[in-house]
Design an enzyme around this catalytic site. Structure first.
Site, PDB file in Angstrom:
ATOM      1  N   GLY A 137     -22.689  96.054 -10.368  1.00 19.98           N
ATOM      2  CA  GLY A 137     -21.337  96.477 -10.714  1.00 19.98           C
ATOM      3  C   GLY A 137     -20.376  95.291 -10.696  1.00 19.98           C
ATOM      4  N   SER A 138     -19.158  95.574 -10.220  1.00 23.34           N
ATOM      5  CA  SER A 138     -18.099  94.566 -10.312  1.00 23.34           C
ATOM      6  C   SER A 138     -18.349  93.341  -9.438  1.00 23.34           C
ATOM      7  CB  SER A 138     -16.772  95.194  -9.934  1.00 23.34           C
ATOM      8  OG  SER A 138     -16.519  96.294 -10.777  1.00 23.34           O
ATOM      9  N   THR A 139     -19.239  93.451  -8.445  1.00 20.26           N
ATOM     10  CA  THR A 139     -19.481  92.258  -7.629  1.00 20.26           C
ATOM     11  C   THR A 139     -20.093  91.164  -8.485  1.00 20.26           C
ATOM     12  OG1 THR A 139     -21.639  93.113  -6.944  1.00 20.26           O
ATOM     13  CG2 THR A 139     -19.779  93.548  -5.491  1.00 20.26           C
ATOM     14  N   PHE A 140     -20.704  91.548  -9.609  1.00 19.95           N
ATOM     15  CA  PHE A 140     -21.310  90.552 -10.490  1.00 19.95           C
ATOM     16  C   PHE A 140     -20.237  89.716 -11.183  1.00 19.95           C
ATOM     17  CE2 PHE A 140     -23.537  89.041 -14.308  1.00 19.95           C
ATOM     18  CZ  PHE A 140     -24.648  88.481 -13.717  1.00 19.95           C
ATOM     19  N   LYS A 141     -18.982  90.225 -11.150  1.00 18.33           N
ATOM     20  CA  LYS A 141     -17.892  89.488 -11.803  1.00 18.33           C
ATOM     21  C   LYS A 141     -17.719  88.102 -11.188  1.00 18.33           C
ATOM     22  CE  LYS A 141     -15.672  93.688 -13.336  1.00 18.33           C
ATOM     23  NZ  LYS A 141     -14.836  94.821 -12.906  1.00 18.33           N
TER      24      LYS A 141
END
Lengths: 480, 485
Positions: free
Chosen positions: B215-219
């Site tokens: 999810g957004s942690t991959f940002k």
């Protein structure tokens, strides 16, 4: 030990040289009873050391039974020694110490396996049987002043032997073999006693008829060596032998029938000197083995196990006894795991009897196993040596027969458990659990003591020179 | 007759020689074959004949041995079994060994030749040295904080020390007590059946053996790639990114959870986790740069071992632009283990360097003499140090005033990133709550800990599942535990 050997050797040479004609010279053989006593003490100490090693390995303490077993074995050995000292002072000084050592090691090994099988106390029972065996030993050494007396009882022996062999047929089979009789909680294997009686009979019969066996008879082949003696001479002994082997086959005691066969062939060969007997014997043996191996399911499975010891593992049924036994020997390696530290108990129910050697192999290693084999080898060799030194054919044949019994039995059982030959249920002399076996082996040693005493006596009583004369005719290669 | 007796004696001597030769064959020449036979129980008997060495956490054993007096004598026991199960694994007489019990088995069981005082000593004595110990890098308090933080909910926590790669915490929940598998009896069999049949899969090590869409942690990874590639120069300059964002080549429109993401500068987009901005950023950076950066962080590495194997985290290397856009916000085929995401946070904290994570500090003989140490480990530069510096800034902003305020620790610098990973067909599954972060105490020269937390909780309401709400407090507890120790 070397000294003793050399002494016995010169003694044998001396008697042989004098045997033909002249009266014995005044060569006094050393009796070496002191050596015997020292070796017995050493043997007992070795066994006590064995008990202590087992106890220390298993529980970290000297086992409470060590003193008892040591004292028991020591007292038995000393009584036996006393009997020899008093009644057979010239006997071979190695026979008794070897028997004591083997019996003692057997007690240690059984005691050691008892620790793995709670509730089963085979070692005390074995000590009781050993006591009986030593008692029989003392009786034989004390009561039998001259082995030639036995010659008179040849037919009593053979009748007794056949009766003993036939007896278990009346009793139920145990583990597939009909060789035990059970009386008041004790199981006895009469076949064990029968082999000594049969050896006595063979010796007596062959000694009496060996001239006829060797020289008379029809020539059936061109070679003189394959000359069959007349049926009248050969018949009775072949009949006896066939009868005993037949009974054993009925009882599925293959080891003992193999032993009787081997004993018969060896004694016939020694008595007649006809190589043909060996050839005929081997031929018959291989024919018999192939036939029985094909037809008899019990034997067939033994042969299959021997050829493919791991078949049951590949079939997913786990290791069979032979495979477990091989694992035991392999685990021992050269020096062994040490007493009490092996896992030969994995072999299962026959670990203390037929497979006792696996425990020795695992815990004492190749070194210990070789030592055991050499002890047996020495025992057999001393038996043959006594036979060589004697001058009466009965004594010579008896000593040879008794020594052969021990030698063949050791080979058959040791070869079986190490995968050299198909396994046949038999007791390792002195080592294995089994009362009848221990008692019988003490009887064998007693007879060997008696025979060797006669052989090594400095002033032999005159014996029948006629047979000796034939001897010398046979032994063309011998100097003198 | 003498000659024939002699011949009989010679015959017996030949039999004796045959016995001796055959005994030598069985006991020496062929002994290895027999020893190695699977039906030969001696190896297992020897293996269990002595107490197994211990696995140490913070200097104290978390394992033990119990004397059963049976043929397979010593049985494994565990202290705080469920807490350390994702690290220790189990050592079962029936089902073998897993995790550290497995990779450290030679040392623990005493079979490792390094344990013996002299070479070949054991071959001669037939003995086996006492089992050695395996000393882990775990932080006892961090481990407990993570376990208690998850509180039985499905999820996992991984924490590493950024400067070294030492694994400080590895927790998977729900867990199980490995002690129930130790024995050789029906109880162990029943426990085995029960654990394997449990739909919650308590024996699954979610921290290293389960991958989740990050999810957004991959940002963090996307931002690193974009900054490194120079796609973004100024954190505060507006980006040309529409909201909603139409995925290239499709008619699908990507939206955000909140408003204000259109043309948002990177700093704001990172702070508020704008999907549209990062999806476009990934596409602008391009597949090659994205792939290179993701793999530099450790994605697609099938050989990670800590020392037991870690499931490879994946970043698909053949994507069209729409797929790349989704992958850049941690969806589509992008999957990561919690340990991998802890490594991502650690790389940011440690100037862009990725340290190979490890769990075993050293192995020792019984008594403490060192047998082997972890030694130096390879390091990769995942991004330029300047990029790492700017990402630290962005992550600190998230905790200070963005979605990750729940992770703030008074008296410490904390950087974080939340994630709420949609998954399932049409995103129908209950989303996973993620939080990755690092923390540096006031007096510390460098960040002390990087953490990744994932919570997959089926009981919460969909709207309540956010990285900041559910995962950040757990991460904070773990970071506090490390900073305090």
């Amino acid at each position: 030990m070397t000294k003793v050997g050399v002494g016995a050797g010169t003694g044998a040479g001396a008697t042989l040289v004098t045997a033909a004609d002249a009266p014995a010279p005044a060569v006094r053989l050393p009796r070496r009873r002191g050596v015997e006593l020292a070796l017995i003490v050493l043997a007992v100490l070795l066994c006590v050391y064995g008990y202590c090693a087992v106890g220390l390995a298993k529980h970290g303490t000297v086992p409470p039974g060590a003193a008892g077993y040591g004292a028991g074995l020591g007292v038995l050995a000393l009584l036996a020694h006393l009997a020899v000292r008093l009644r057979a002072p010239c006997a071979d000084p190695l026979l008794l110490p070897i028997a004591v050592l083997l019996n003692g090691i057997g007690l240690v090994l059984i005691y050691r396996l008892d620790l793995e099988t709670p509730g089963d106390r085979a070692a005390p029972t074995q000590l009781v049987w050993s006591t009986l065996g030593v008692a029989l030993f003392i009786v034989v050494v004390a009561a039998l002043r001259d082995h030639r007396v036995l010659q008179r009882y040849a037919y009593v022996c053979v009748v007794a032997a056949l009766a003993l062999l036939a007896l278990p047929i009346l009793f139920p089979a145990v583990n597939g073999a009909r060789i035990w009789i059970r009386i008041a909680g004790f199981s006895i294997q009469p076949g064990e006693f029968a082999k000594v009686l049969l050896a006595v009979f063979f010796a007596a019969y062959l000694a009496a008829n060996r001239t006829a066996l060797a020289y008379a008879g029809r020539k059936i082949w061109r070679l003189r060596r394959l000359q069959l003696p007349t049926g009248r001479v050969l018949g009775p002994i072949v009949a006896i032998w066939l009868l005993s082997v037949g009974v054993l086959v009925l009882e599925r005691d293959l080891g003992t029938s193999l032993l009787f066969f081997g004993l018969f062939v060896v004694m016939l060969y020694v008595a007649t000197g006809r190589t043909g007997w060996i050839a005929v014997g081997l031929l018959l043996a291989s024919l018999g083995a192939v036939a029985v191996g094909r037809l008899e399911p019990h034997v067939h499975s033994r042969v299959e196990d021997w050829l493919h010891p791991f078949a049951s593992i590949e079939a997913g049924q786990g290791a069979n006894q032979l495979a477990q036994s091989l694992f035991s020997f392999a685990a021992g390696g050269v020096l062994g795991t040490g007493l009490g530290l092996g896992h030969s108990v994995l072999i299962g129910f026959a670990a203390k009897s037929d497979f006792i050697l696996a425990t020795a192999g695992e815990e004492l290693g190749l070194a210990g196993l070789s030592a055991l084999f050499l002890l047996y080898g020495l025992l057999v060799e001393r038996g043959y040596r006594a036979g060589l030194s004697l001058r009466d054919p009965f004594g010579r044949l008896l000593a040879t027969g008794l020594a052969s019994i021990v030698g063949l039995q050791v080979f058959v059982i040791a070869g079986g458990v190490t995968g050299l030959i198909p396994l046949t249920g038999m007791a390792m002399p002195f080592l294995a659990q089994g009362g009848s076996s221990v008692v019988t082996n003490w009887a064998i040693v007693a007879l060997l003591i008696r025979v060797s005493d006669s052989a090594r006596r400095p002033h032999p009583e005159p014996s029948d020179h006629n047979h000796d004369h034939h001897d010398n005719d046979d032994d063309l290669g011998r100097p003198g | 007759m003498t000659r024939y007796i002699r011949r009989a004696a010679v015959f017996c001597a030949l039999l004796l020689v045959a016995l001796l030769v055959n005994a030598a064959r069985v006991q020496v020449v062929r002994s290895d074959v027999y020893d190695d036979n699977p039906a030969n129980r001696r190896a297992s008997i020897a293996r269990y004949a002595q107490p197994r060495g211990d696995i140490l956490v913070g200097g104290a054993p978390v394992t033990g041995s119990r004397d059963t007096g049976e043929q397979l004598r010593y049985e494994r026991t565990y202290r705080d079994g469920p807490l350390y199960a994702p690290v220790t694994g189990f050592a079962s007489q029936m089902y073998g060994t897993t995790l550290l019990e497995h990779t450290g088995d030679d040392v623990l069981s005493g079979a490792d030749p390094l344990l013996s005082p002299f070479p070949l000593w054991n071959d001669v004595t037939h003995g086996r040295p006492a089992g050695g110990d395996v000393v882990t890098t775990l932080n006892r308090r961090a481990q407990r904080a993570a376990y208690e933080g998850l509180d039985g909910r499905k999820g996992a926590v991984a924490a590493v020390e950024p400067a070294t790669g030492r694994v400080l915490a590895l927790v998977s929940s729900p867990s199980y007590d490995p002690a129930v598998l130790s024995g050789n009896d029906a109880g162990a069999e029943r426990a085995w059946a029960r654990l394997n049949g449990d739909p919650d899969r308590p024996m699954l090590n979610r921290a290293v053996r389960q991958t989740y869409p990050p999810g957004s942690t991959f940002k963090v990874v996307t931002a690193a790639a974009a900054l490194d590639a120079g796609v973004i120069d100024d954190l505060d300059a507006a980006t040309y990114s529409p909201a909603p964002y139409r995925l290239p080549g499709t008619t699908t429109a990507l939206t955000n959870e909140g408003d204000g993401c259109a043309d948002a500068p990177l700093r704001d987009a990172f702070e508020w986790s704008c999907n549209t901005v990062f999806a476009k950023l990934g596409v602008d950076t391009g597949l090659a740069r994205m792939t290179r950066t993701a793999q530099a962080f450790g994605f697609n590495d099938v050989a990670v071992r800590i020392p037991f194997a870690v499931a490879p985290s994946t970043f698909d290397t053949s994507l069209d632009k729409a797929q790349l856009a989704l992958s850049s916000i941690g969806q589509y085929n992008t999957r990561a283990t919690p340990l991998q995401m802890a490594m991502v946070a650690a790389a940011v904290a440690d100037g862009g360097r990725v340290r190979t994570p490890y769990l075993v500090e050293r192995t020792t003989r019984k008594g403490g003499a060192t047998v082997a140490t972890a030694g130096s480990r390879p390091t990769r530069q995942a991004m330029q140090p300047s990029t790492a510096r700017r990402l630290r800034e962005l992550m600190e902003d998230v905790v200070r005033e963005g979605t990750g305020t729940n992770a703030a620790i008074p008296g410490a610098v904390v950087g974080g990133k939340t994630g709420t990973a949609q998954h399932g067909i049409g995103n129908a599954g209950i989303p996973y709550a993620w939080f990755v972060s690092w923390a540096q105490g006031e007096r510390d020269m460098e960040p002390k800990v990087a953490v990744a937390v994932v919570v997959e909780d089926g009981s919460a309401h969909r709207g309540e599942i956010t990285g900041g709400g559910m995962a950040a407090p757990i991460a904070r507890a773990v970071m506090e535990a490390v900073l305090d120790s």
